[in-house]
Every structure is written in C-alpha cells, then in structure tokens.
Design a protein around this motif. Sequence first.
Motif, short mmCIF file in Angstrom:
data_model
loop_
_atom_site.label_atom_id
_atom_site.label_comp_id
_atom_site.label_asym_id
_atom_site.label_seq_id
_atom_site.Cartn_x
_atom_site.Cartn_y
_atom_site.Cartn_z
N ASN B 14 27.11 -19.06 -59.10
CA ASN B 14 25.86 -20.06 -58.58
C ASN B 14 26.51 -21.38 -58.23
OD1 ASN B 14 23.10 -19.01 -59.21
ND2 ASN B 14 24.07 -18.28 -61.00
N VAL B 18 26.33 -24.37 -54.56
CA VAL B 18 26.09 -25.87 -55.06
C VAL B 18 27.14 -26.78 -54.41
CG1 VAL B 18 25.58 -27.73 -56.75
CG2 VAL B 18 24.59 -25.44 -57.00
N MET B 31 23.00 -29.88 -61.48
CA MET B 31 22.65 -28.75 -60.51
C MET B 31 23.11 -27.53 -60.59
SD MET B 31 23.19 -31.43 -57.11
CE MET B 31 22.29 -32.77 -57.00
N VAL B 32 24.41 -27.39 -61.01
CA VAL B 32 25.02 -26.10 -61.17
C VAL B 32 24.40 -25.46 -62.22
CG1 VAL B 32 27.21 -25.21 -62.19
CG2 VAL B 32 27.34 -27.02 -60.23
N LYS B 34 21.35 -25.74 -63.37
CA LYS B 34 20.22 -25.35 -62.97
C LYS B 34 20.04 -23.92 -62.31
CE LYS B 34 15.77 -27.41 -61.43
NZ LYS B 34 15.02 -28.43 -60.55
N ALA B 35 21.00 -24.13 -61.34
CA ALA B 35 21.23 -22.80 -60.52
C ALA B 35 21.56 -21.64 -61.05
CB ALA B 35 22.14 -23.33 -59.33
#
Lengths: 171, 171
Positions: B14, B18, B31-32, B34-35
């Motif tokens: 994932n 990003v 962000m990573v 969350k992804a």
Amino acid sequence: MAVREDKKEIIIENAVGVFAERGYYKATTAMVAKAAGVTQPYVFHFFENKEELFKAVIDRAFSRIYDTFAQVNAPADQLIETMGHAFEQIIQTHRDEVLMVMQAHAISESGIREHVSSMFLKIFESLTLKFENAGIPNARETASQFIGNGLLITLAEVLKLPQLIAGIDNC
Amino acid sequence: MAVREDKKEIIIENAVGVFAERGYYKATTAMVAKAAGVTQPYVFHFFENKEELFKAVIDRAFSRIYDTFAQVNAPADQLIETMGHAFEQIIQTHRDEVLMVMQAHAISESGIREHVSSMFLKIFESLTLKFENAGIPNARETASQFIGNGLLITLAEVLKLPQLIAGIDNC
DNA sequence: TATTATTTATTGATTGATAAATAAATAAAC
DNA sequence: GTTTATTTATTTATCAATCAATAAATAATA
C-alpha cells in the motif's frame, strides 16, 4: 526601488543552489535566506510563499534552456549534435539550474507540477519546430529522443553515475 | 509470525501508491498506515524509520523492472523492441512502482540516493550485458538510450504529457 | 499465563508564515 | 541645511501546524 529589485534578484540567484542541492522539500526558506544574506521572514516580502519563490527560480532555469536551444543555428546535418553541445555547455555553466529542472517533476504540489508540465511542453514544441524547419525527418521523434537524452545526462549527474553516459556521443 | 509478515507485506504494497502519488516527502507515515489499514506508529514496528520503509518499497519496484528485463528473450534484431514492450507492460501493470523509481533520484536523503544510484547502475550493467550477449553493436550506448527512453516515457506519464512520446515507436 | 499483535497517547523537532518592532532612507518643512 | 515626517527596508520574536518517532497501555492469541 532598485535596491528592492536587487534583493529579490539576489534571493533568486542564491535559491537555485539550495533547491538544486536539497530538493524542493528539504530546501528551507531559512537556508535560501541565509544563502542570500537576508533573514528568513524577509523572503516573504518578495514572494507570497515558498511555492512562488520556487516558480520564480525555475522559470529562470527553463528560460535559459529554452533560449539556448532557440538560438542554436547550424546546418541540418549538424543541428542535433550542435544542440547537444549547447545543452552540455548549460550543464557546465549553470549546473544547478539543470538539476532543478530535472528534479522538478517530482514535486507533488499541483501548482508547481502544472507549471513544470507546461514548460516541458514548450521546450518540446520548440524543439520539434526547429527540427521540422531544418527538414529533419521524424522531427517529433527526434525531439523526444533529444529530451530523453537530456534526462539521462542529468540523471547521471544527479546520481554521480558517469558510466550511464560513457557510451553517448556528445561527451 | 506469518501474520506479522503479512502485515509487513500489506504495508509495503500500500505504501507504493502513496509514495508514487505524493512523493517521498509529502507522503506521511500516517497516510501509508491508513492505506494499509493499520495505525501510524505500528508502521515503525516493521521498519526502523521512514527511510527504511521507502527502501523496502523501492527495492521491490527496482527488482520487478530488473527481473522483467532479465527474463526477456528475443532474437537480436527484435531484442530492443521486445524489451521496450516489456517496459510498457510494467508501466501498465505496476504504474506506481515505475513512477516511484522515476522520482527516487530527487530524494536528497543520502542513504536513499546511494541506494537508488546503485540500483540504476545494476540495471544499466544488466542491460549492457544483455545487449552485448545478443551481439548488438555499441551495447553500452544502446543501454543508455534505452534508459533515457524509459525516463522520457515515465516523465510523460508523471506530467500527463502524452505528446512527449507520441512520436516514439513502441507506443 | 505468557507472548504476540496492535492501539492510544504523547512528544520533540522542524518549518512556513505572520506580526510587531526597528532602522534606514527619502522627502518635506521650516 | 538642519530638523521633522513619512515611507521603505529589514529584523526580532513568535506561532501554528505538521509529522516522524517513542512509550505505555491494551487486546488478542496460543
């Protein structure tokens, strides 16, 4: 008034090196300010924000490359070679500017990316037209390859891998 | 143990998207995370720091490109064309990985830059050897041009400028 | 129960940007 | 031509946000 313009000019000139060496995100406005011999907040009197500062700096770099190519004049059978030499010369005389241009596509700020995109397109179209006018067949493809070659040369410079371009002619 | 490996795998998979979309600096570990469907601090249970995470991700991208080129098998007179097609296919199937590789040189973290540098060199040497073995003259120059072409194609992708490669053959 | 997996809470550093204060230069007035 | 007023140039002080990274707590699993 003249002084104010001078300072703006000085900031732009010194920012090139900082942006080229550190990249957009790792280059701080404090570093640019220090290189220019002013205080950090003062930079924002000349540029609305960091993005505008960067645009001003890269505009200059692109213009130099664009103008250099535009000014090249050579017989059709030597045009590409001559253009290559012209680019090599810019790398030597304005290394930081070329490095900046090369790195610019990796900036995810949408404003900057659009700016960079339009500038690359301009150069591409200018090259294509020049090759067409010289009667070179496949002018578009030639322009593409010319840019690809420029990217490679600059990558070799950034990564300190001269091997990458050891086999290329104009070196 | 297996689960732990699974999660690490999921994070890497994932993270590619990003990093490709935002670039190294604008991509946050949050962000990573969350992804990947985990919390931000948990990323640091698998990777010592952001830099190591990035290296793990880009290692995979480089390996895929490297392996793909290594596996290509074609008669000498069709080798370059076939390799070009192989690259085009990676762009379609693993677009994010290719974009990451293209942007990687613009990261000023010295650890990452050295890493990226050695990977480009590896690919270059592998290409040169392949061209040599196929009996292609000027194998080094051909390898250089091949990489330059790849850079151009990826740049056109990043900047959304298909015009840049409209004239190129393998499109 | 012990170990592994994962989260919540938190922090310390960085940095772009703003605001207020000061200094320097220029112009106006006397 | 010296003092005063006003604009221009520049700095000091500070903030607010962002983010990587740590530590402590909790949940799941074997």
